[in-house]
Design an enzyme around this catalytic site. Structure first.
Site, PDB file in Angstrom:
ATOM      1  CG  ASN A  72     -14.992  12.082  -1.655  1.00  0.00           C
ATOM      2  OD1 ASN A  72     -14.847  11.475  -2.955  1.00  0.00           O
ATOM      3  ND2 ASN A  72     -15.291  11.660  -0.865  1.00  0.00           N
ATOM      4  CG  MET A  90     -14.671   3.193  -5.590  1.00  0.00           C
ATOM      5  SD  MET A  90     -15.898   4.243  -4.724  1.00  0.00           S
ATOM      6  CE  MET A  90     -16.578   3.105  -3.740  1.00  0.00           C
ATOM      7  NE  ARG A  91      -7.331   0.859  -4.936  1.00  0.00           N
ATOM      8  CZ  ARG A  91      -7.364  -0.445  -4.700  1.00  0.00           C
ATOM      9  NH1 ARG A  91      -7.368  -0.719  -3.337  1.00  0.00           N
ATOM     10  NH2 ARG A  91      -7.676  -1.387  -5.504  1.00  0.00           N
ATOM     11  CB  ILE A  92      -8.872   5.498   2.027  1.00  0.00           C
ATOM     12  CG1 ILE A  92     -10.209   5.086   2.630  1.00  0.00           C
ATOM     13  CG2 ILE A  92      -8.397   6.663   3.263  1.00  0.00           C
ATOM     14  CD1 ILE A  92     -10.306   4.164   3.855  1.00  0.00           C
ATOM     15  CG  LEU A 130     -13.860   6.871   4.986  1.00  0.00           C
ATOM     16  CD1 LEU A 130     -13.384   6.946   3.699  1.00  0.00           C
ATOM     17  CD2 LEU A 130     -14.470   5.426   5.464  1.00  0.00           C
ATOM     18  CG  ASP A 131     -16.863   9.014   2.989  1.00  0.00           C
ATOM     19  OD1 ASP A 131     -16.235   9.646   2.051  1.00  0.00           O
ATOM     20  OD2 ASP A 131     -17.153   8.093   3.247  1.00  0.00           O
ATOM     21  CG  HIS A 189     -19.887   9.740   0.921  1.00  0.00           C
ATOM     22  ND1 HIS A 189     -19.410   8.552   0.805  1.00  0.00           N
ATOM     23  CD2 HIS A 189     -20.650   9.568   1.786  1.00  0.00           C
ATOM     24  CE1 HIS A 189     -19.796   7.587   1.667  1.00  0.00           C
ATOM     25  NE2 HIS A 189     -20.847   8.185   2.075  1.00  0.00           N
ATOM     26  NE  ARG A 216      -3.455   2.644   0.228  1.00  0.00           N
ATOM     27  CZ  ARG A 216      -4.688   2.848  -0.030  1.00  0.00           C
ATOM     28  NH1 ARG A 216      -5.719   1.921   0.178  1.00  0.00           N
ATOM     29  NH2 ARG A 216      -5.044   4.106  -0.052  1.00  0.00           N
TER      30      ARG A 216
HETATM   31  C1  GAR Z   1     -20.619   8.189  -7.425  1.00  0.00           C
HETATM   32  O1  GAR Z   1     -21.973   7.838  -7.164  1.00  0.00           O
HETATM   33  C2  GAR Z   1     -20.066   8.612  -6.218  1.00  0.00           C
HETATM   34  O2  GAR Z   1     -20.751   9.433  -5.272  1.00  0.00           O
HETATM   35  C3  GAR Z   1     -19.291   7.351  -5.681  1.00  0.00           C
HETATM   36  O3  GAR Z   1     -18.859   6.441  -6.547  1.00  0.00           O
HETATM   37  C4  GAR Z   1     -19.760   6.801  -7.860  1.00  0.00           C
HETATM   38  C5  GAR Z   1     -19.171   7.046  -9.004  1.00  0.00           C
HETATM   39  O4  GAR Z   1     -19.846   6.688 -10.089  1.00  0.00           O
HETATM   40  N1  GAR Z   1     -18.314   7.682  -4.764  1.00  0.00           N
HETATM   41  C6  GAR Z   1     -18.128   6.798  -3.678  1.00  0.00           C
HETATM   42  O5  GAR Z   1     -18.853   6.131  -3.117  1.00  0.00           O
HETATM   43  C7  GAR Z   1     -17.086   7.537  -2.881  1.00  0.00           C
HETATM   44  N2  GAR Z   1     -16.969   7.071  -1.461  1.00  0.00           N
HETATM   45  P1  GAR Z   1     -19.060   7.042 -11.707  1.00  0.00           P
HETATM   46  O6  GAR Z   1     -17.664   6.063 -11.535  1.00  0.00           O
HETATM   47  O7  GAR Z   1     -20.075   6.699 -12.613  1.00  0.00           O
HETATM   48  O8  GAR Z   1     -18.606   8.523 -11.650  1.00  0.00           O
END
Ligand code: GAR
Length: 227
Positions: free
Chosen positions: A108, A91-93, A145-146, A110, A66
């Site tokens: 970000n 999707m990674r921290i 996180l968030d 969320h 990591r």
């Molecule tokens: C979005 O809904 C965003 O809010 C979420 O991933 C999706 C991306 O969609 N993000 C998270 O969950 C981050 N914690 P996409 O790849 O079609 O843009």
């Protein structure tokens, strides 16, 4: 000079698409110059190339551990010399060094009305709790996180027949309106983070801007800045 935006994503990139389309407006104030993914075959990278953005990957599985990945991600992002780093379905921290390197210019989105439901599976959790509304939040990123300072939220109503799928469809439509608008605020100097607090239009915000996304004919949407 338009602001240079680097987008980080992991998946399909529909959010990137909305940001990139908005950037084409004369008054957007920003350009998406670069897109970086932690996954070499993320469809969002194809969208980026089709839109004429530079695309890069720092493939998570190519790294021993990591720490090596984190270092490569920071280096790749810094090399794009961004004015703003936008996490859009990344999707990674990101690690504390990354947060420090881009402090005040790292945001970000969320899919929940934070501080409710940080983390994963927000749609299921909101439905299971019997909530009447759900939505999405844009926030500055810090080490929690968030958990960074909240900028703006788009709210959608939960109907009795909603499923995780139908709710995610509604929320993601809302996100595609909300996120470009927030980036526009930042690009026009209206939005800044100072001392870990959000300032918008010269005033400190103690609560995020909340807006209802109006959906007309299932086709057109508008983000109402709200109070
Ligand atoms: C979005 O809904 C965003 O809010 C979420 O991933 C999706 C991306 O969609 N993000 C998270 O969950 C981050 N914690 P996409 O790849 O079609 O843009």
């Amino acid at each position: 000079m338009p602001l240079s935006v680097t987008v980080l994503l992991s998946g399909g990139g529909t959010t990137f698409d909305a940001i990139q389309s908005y950037s084409q407006r004369d008054d957007s104030g920003f350009n998406v110059t670069d897109v970086i993914s932690d996954t070499y075959d993320a469809y969002g990278l194809t969208r980026a190339r089709n839109a004429g953005c530079r695309s890069h990957y720092v493939n998570y599985n190519d790294y021993e551990d990591r720490a090596d990945f984190d270092e490569a991600l920071l280096r790749a992002t810094a090399e794009t010399s961004p004015d703003l780093v936008v996490l859009a379905g990344f999707m990674r921290i990101v690690n504390p060094e990354f947060v420090r390197a881009f402090s005040g210019k790292l945001i970000n989105i969320h899919p929940s009305l934070l501080p409710s439901y940080p983390g994963l599976n927000t749609y299921q959790r909101a439905l299971q709790a019997g909530d009447s509304e759900h939505g999405s939040t844009v926030h500055f990123v810090n080490d929690v996180l968030d958990g960074g300072p909240l900028i703006a939220q788009a709210i959608v109503n939960i109907e009795t027949n909603d499923t995780p799928k139908s709710l995610s469809t509604k929320v993601q439509r809302a996100e595609r309106i909300l996120y470009p608008v927030v980036i526009h605020w930042f690009a026009s100097g209206r939005l800044i983070m100072r001392d870990s607090e959000v300032w918008l239009n010269g005033a400190k915000r103690t609560t995020p801007i909340r807006g209802i996304v109006n959906i007309h004919n299932n086709e057109e949407f508008e983000f109402d800045e709200g109070a």
